[in-house]
Design a protein around this motif. Structure first.
Motif, short mmCIF file in Angstrom:
data_model
loop_
_atom_site.label_atom_id
_atom_site.label_comp_id
_atom_site.label_asym_id
_atom_site.label_seq_id
_atom_site.Cartn_x
_atom_site.Cartn_y
_atom_site.Cartn_z
N ASP A 61 0.41 3.60 -1.57
CA ASP A 61 0.30 4.93 -0.99
C ASP A 61 -1.14 5.37 -0.81
O ASP A 61 -1.48 6.06 0.16
N SER A 62 -1.98 4.96 -1.73
CA SER A 62 -3.37 5.43 -1.72
C SER A 62 -4.19 4.87 -0.56
O SER A 62 -5.27 5.38 -0.28
N VAL A 63 -3.70 3.83 0.08
CA VAL A 63 -4.47 3.22 1.17
C VAL A 63 -3.80 3.35 2.53
O VAL A 63 -4.38 2.95 3.54
N LYS A 64 -2.61 3.91 2.56
CA LYS A 64 -1.90 4.04 3.83
C LYS A 64 -2.72 4.87 4.82
O LYS A 64 -3.26 5.92 4.46
N GLY A 65 -2.81 4.37 6.03
CA GLY A 65 -3.58 5.05 7.06
C GLY A 65 -5.05 4.68 7.09
O GLY A 65 -5.76 5.01 8.03
N ARG A 66 -5.53 4.01 6.04
CA ARG A 66 -6.94 3.62 5.99
C ARG A 66 -7.12 2.11 5.98
O ARG A 66 -8.11 1.60 6.52
N PHE A 67 -6.20 1.40 5.36
CA PHE A 67 -6.29 -0.06 5.27
C PHE A 67 -5.22 -0.69 6.16
O PHE A 67 -4.12 -0.17 6.30
#
Length: 112
Positions: A61-67
């Motif tokens: 969840d912490s990287v969704k949309g960025r990685f």
């Protein structure tokens, strides 16, 4: 046996981008999924993103949309494009090939 070699780590400022690569060799026909994990100092290793041989992806969840995780058609290379990096993303990033092969890791350091 499968050998995994990661590359692309380094030092980047917050907000910057890095692209990690993982090259697999050996018995790559046995690989059914690949993924990226990370381990920050004093913390447990955690899943960042994974991709199956059929192209199904999964992200923390912490990287969704960025990685973004992707793989080459030959299935022997997987990438992790990391954008909008944050200092808390600092960690050693490991490549994993299912059913249980690990690379040695590449260090990503994000400065504030």
């Amino acid at each position: 046996q499968v050998q995994l070699v990661e590359s692309g780590g380094g030092l980047v400022q917050a907000g910057g981008s890095l692209r990690l690569s993982c090259a697999a060799s050996g018995s790559i026909f046995s690989i059914n999924a690949m993924g990226w994990y990370r381990q920050a100092p004093g913390k447990q290793r955690e899943l960042v993103a994974s991709i199956t041989s059929g192209g199904i992806t999964n992200y923390a969840d912490s990287v969704k949309g960025r990685f973004t995780i992707s793989s080459a058609n030959t299935k022997n290379t997987v990438y992790l494009q990391m954008n909008s990096l944050k200092p808390e993303n600092t960690a050693v990033y490991y490549c994993k090939a299912a059913p249980g092969y690990w690379g040695k890791g590449t260090l990503v350091t994000v400065s504030s």
